[in-house]
Write an enzyme that holds these catalytic residues in place. Structure first.
Site, mmCIF file in Angstrom:
data_model
loop_
_atom_site.group_PDB
_atom_site.id
_atom_site.type_symbol
_atom_site.label_atom_id
_atom_site.label_comp_id
_atom_site.label_asym_id
_atom_site.label_seq_id
_atom_site.Cartn_x
_atom_site.Cartn_y
_atom_site.Cartn_z
ATOM 1 C CG ASP A 1 -2.112 0.864 1.108
ATOM 2 O OD1 ASP A 1 -2.302 1.479 0.043
ATOM 3 O OD2 ASP A 1 -2.892 0.939 2.079
ATOM 4 C CD GLU B 1 -0.085 5.154 -4.476
ATOM 5 O OE1 GLU B 1 -0.833 4.164 -4.648
ATOM 6 O OE2 GLU B 1 0.322 5.503 -3.355
ATOM 7 C CG ASP C 1 -8.322 4.285 -0.347
ATOM 8 O OD1 ASP C 1 -8.107 3.073 -0.174
ATOM 9 O OD2 ASP C 1 -7.628 5.177 0.155
#
Length: 788
Positions: free
Chosen positions: A443, A446, A522
């Site tokens: 997670d 990026e 999300d």
């Protein structure tokens, strides 16, 4: 600081708490200062185009065409893929490619063409280069699928990376798909799409772009054929799509266009031509076979940010067992970590985590751990100290370690673009395995670094190894998560060599399928979020990432019982079947939505368990062929225009068509059927396609159809493998493939091939072999034989 930044700073302090909020303001200023001093001013630029052809140098598979101001290298590979690179760009080095560049096709020859141009003719494709640098891709029959106009560069007068633009034309009837994970798909509407992996910082809906996974990968479908185009540059960029218009028989069609603009990097492109299946087979041979998940990862997963303790995990698991609901995995989010620090455990909340993992495993349930890349910048933290000793963390242009702000507070970031750092990070998973975890979800990669204003990521001036070539975050950003996934996957292979790693990642880039899958991130709770969930899975599959799925019920908010159930029913037919929600969202357990929803959710879970052998077969086929589990309706018939715009249903493999309910209050829905006979799997009523049919969709189920003649491996009532055979139409034959799973190891089973045909008044099923047909290896159940 302008007024907008000031407002964002105040909001940041108020929304995340004073201490963390102040950190995000400081981080934003640090990032701005780093880029102001670490990035060269762009200054004046000069534009350049290739010019006219000057000379040609034929070579294996193509050759080099030299223009007055640039040169073009063309290669047709033995797998039929076409490469071209401007300004001397080669296929390697590349983060997308798996291993070496494929061999050149010795039969492909560079030869003169009309009007001073040149062409390369190969078995599956012809590439034509005009005398001013336009590149045309044609089918063997001479149909033009794509025409790239001469590119344009903007070069800084003082030196530095050149920006470039490539405009491409496709047929007026063409449709665009892909570009990574896009919430507005699966067919991409006209508009501008950014190529910069981004954590939006909030729950997203169909209008939000970009998201966590962006790829310069387009699949284009037209009457003339299907092709995939990949521009191999990881720099920030945009793609602007404009669909064509047909002249209603006048012959004055307007071509569809794709305009790609990149801030830097090589201008190089791969194109694959053929059927969708052939295109993705070539793509997988180029970028790597998809990782094969263990069988348990194809079951049902339950996750939540906010389990909070071992007691809460046991309560949830007991609820599944009490209600007779199958459960295969439980995911632990950042709240199981010690102060959110990666590769740690909160001993107060989870004092005996390894014991809990062993208890769950005895019940057939695996534990999956979150892993974030950010490391708390705190001496005494074992990961921080180890990374400091390894010189593992990203530095800025002045040589200082870059600090950002993530969940543990002030944090540093490993440079996964260095092989030595990947090896160090991969060894850290030994701690997770010792705690009893069987899988991992990456997670915040990026990478995300919280900032009160500006981009929530590392400074663009931050320095990276890029496999010891050297460069900055402008080039490394989009491949950061890909390299992290590689570190985890390769580390797990060394630490547990007898087991297939299970790993999925929120962010990634072309080639990420080599190391695992992904999930939606999300996604917003609401009916638009439900529709976006399907769009993401289908779009990623067409980019070569077959294993993915959404947060069932949405990441935020409180879904209504109807919305939750419809999301759950969709999820039961997607590769990653996982419920998940944020810390502040409502519950996601099926029994929390009332007795009716619980019963209908049980039906969906039982059906998923029954179809597990089919999902296992699809996983093995994806590894061998690159074909996604979830496919658009046009997969086998891209020439059928009515199917290209259909984004509310999908094929699950070759045999099933799933039509989820994506709107509130619906108890019926229209379904577009491809050509052939299709059976409603509940009523066994037969429908003939191509046609649009109106079918019942009560709250208890979503419409699912089986293709006539399909042979599906399913789980029988005794738990063994059974063949579910849907009767072929009279006068026709059917068949299917079965690949029984050999366990969690690396042994790949043989493909079992079955045929189904009518013999008098009954359907006969045979297993194909070298010596002809034989009796099936598994029990057979024929369905739909009563229909004529």
């Amino acid at each position: 600081m302008n007024g907008r930044d000031l407002v964002r700073s105040v909001k940041a302090v108020g929304s995340v708490g004073a201490a963390q909020g102040v950190r995000t303001v400081r981080a934003a200023w640090r990032r701005r200062r780093a880029d102001a001093t670490g990035l060269p001013a762009r200054g004046a630029e000069r534009a350049r185009v290739p010019g006219a052809v000057q000379e040609v140098e034929p070579g294996p598979g193509g050759g080099v065409v030299r223009f007055s101001r640039s040169e073009l290298r063309i290669l047709v590979a033995v797998n039929g893929a076409v490469f071209w690179g401007w300004d001397g760009a080669e296929p390697e080095p590349s983060y997308a490619l798996a291993g070496r560049c494929p061999e050149a096709d010795p039969r492909a020859v560079l030869e003169p063409d009309k009007d001073g141009g040149w062409r390369v003719v190969a078995e599956r494709v012809t590439v034509v280069v005009s005398r001013h640098g336009a590149v045309e891709v044609r089918t063997p029959g001479g149909v033009t699928l794509r025409r790239d106009l001469p590119p344009r560069w903007w070069e800084p007068v003082g030196g530095g990376p050149a920006r470039w633009m490539q405009r491409s034309e496709v047929a007026a009837d063409a449709r665009f798909f892909g570009l990574g994970g896009r919430a507005s798909g699966p067919r991409l509407p006209d508009g501008r799409y950014r190529l910069w992996n981004t954590d939006p910082g909030y729950a997203f809906a169909p209008g939000d772009d970009p998201l966590y996974i962006t790829m310069p990968v387009q699949m284009v479908v037209s009457d003339g054929g299907t092709h995939l185009a990949f521009h191999d540059s990881s720099w920030d960029g945009t793609v602007t799509l404009l669909g064509g218009e047909e002249g209603e028989g006048s012959g004055h069609d307007r071509a569809g266009t794709s305009e790609l603009r990149m801030d830097g990097g090589p201008l190089r492109c791969w194109v694959m031509v053929g059927t969708p299946a052939r295109v993705l087979l070539a793509w997988a041979s180029l970028t790597g076979a998809p990782a094969l998940p263990p069988a348990w990862a194809l079951g049902h997963h339950h996750a939540r940010w906010g389990f909070g303790s071992e007691q809460e995990v046991r309560r949830i698991v007991a609820g599944y067992l009490e209600h007779g609901l199958p459960l295969d995995a439980v995911h632990l989010d950042i709240d199981h970590l010690d102060a959110h620090q990666v590769f740690t455990v909160d001993q107060d909340r989870f004092p005996k985590l390894s014991v809990l993992a062993e208890e769950l495993r005895r019940d057939g349930i695996r534990l999956v751990s979150i892993v974030d890349p950010a490391v708390k910048a705190l001496p005494g933290n074992a990961v921080y100290d180890g990374g400091t000793a390894e010189d593992a963390f990203v530095r800025d242009a002045s040589g200082q370690v870059v600090q950002g702000v993530v969940w543990p507070g002030e944090a540093v970031f490993p440079d996964f673009t260095h092989a030595r750092v990947r090896d160090w990070w991969g060894r850290l998973y030994e701690e997770r395995l010792a705690q009893g975890f069987s899988g991992f979800w990456h997670d915040m990669n990026e990478p995300t670094s919280f900032a009160a204003f500006g981009e929530s990521t590392l400074p663009r001036s931050a320095r990276h190894s890029l496999e010891e070539r050297g460069g900055d975050h402008r080039e490394a950003h989009n491949v950061y998560a890909l390299c992290m996934a590689r570190a985890g996957f390769e580390g797990l292979r060394k630490l547990a060599p007898e087991e297939r790693p299970f790993l999925f990642s929120r962010s990634g880039w072309a080639g990420m399928q080599r190391y695992g899958g992904t999930w939606s991130g999300d996604v917003a709770t609401g009916w638009p979020g439900l529709r976006a969930s399907l769009a993401l899975v289908m779009g990623l599959g067409l980019c070569g990432v077959p294993y993915s799925g959404p947060d069932i019920g949405g990441f935020d908010g409180d879904p209504s019982p109807e919305l939750y159930l419809r999301w759950f029913q969709l999820g039961a037919y997607l590769p990653l079947f996982r419920t998940h929600a944020s810390l502040r969202a409502g519950r996601r357990e099926p029994w929390e939505f009332g007795a009716e929803v619980l019963e209908h959710a049980r039906v969906a879970l039982v059906e998923r368990r029954r179809l597990l052998p089919y999902f296992v077969t699809l996983a093995h086929l994806a590894r061998r062929t690159g074909a996604p589990y979830v496919r658009p309706l046009w997969w086998a018939a891209p020439e059928e225009r009515a199917l290209r715009d259909c984004g509310d249903a999908f094929l699950l493999g070759d045999s099933l068509l799933v039509a989820p309910v994506l709107a509130p209050g619906a108890d019926r829905r229209a379904v577009q059927l491809p050509r052939g006979r299709w059976y409603d799997t509940v009523t066994e009523r037969a429908y003939e396609g191509p046609a649009q049919v109106l079918v019942e969709a009560p709250l208890s189920r979503i419409p699912v159809f089986a293709r006539a003649g399909a042979v599906l491996p399913v789980r029988g009532e005794d738990g063994g493998l059974e063949l579910e055979v849907w009767a072929p139409a009279r006068g026709r034959t059917g068949g299917g493939l079965v690949m029984p799973d050999g366990g969690e190891g690396w042994d790949e089973p043989d493909i079992e091939r079955y045929t189904a045909r009518w013999m008098g008044s009954r359907v006969v099923v045979e297993r194909e072999g070298e010596d002809g047909g034989s009796e099936p290896s598994h029990p057979v159940r024929v369905r739909g034989a009563g229909e004529r």
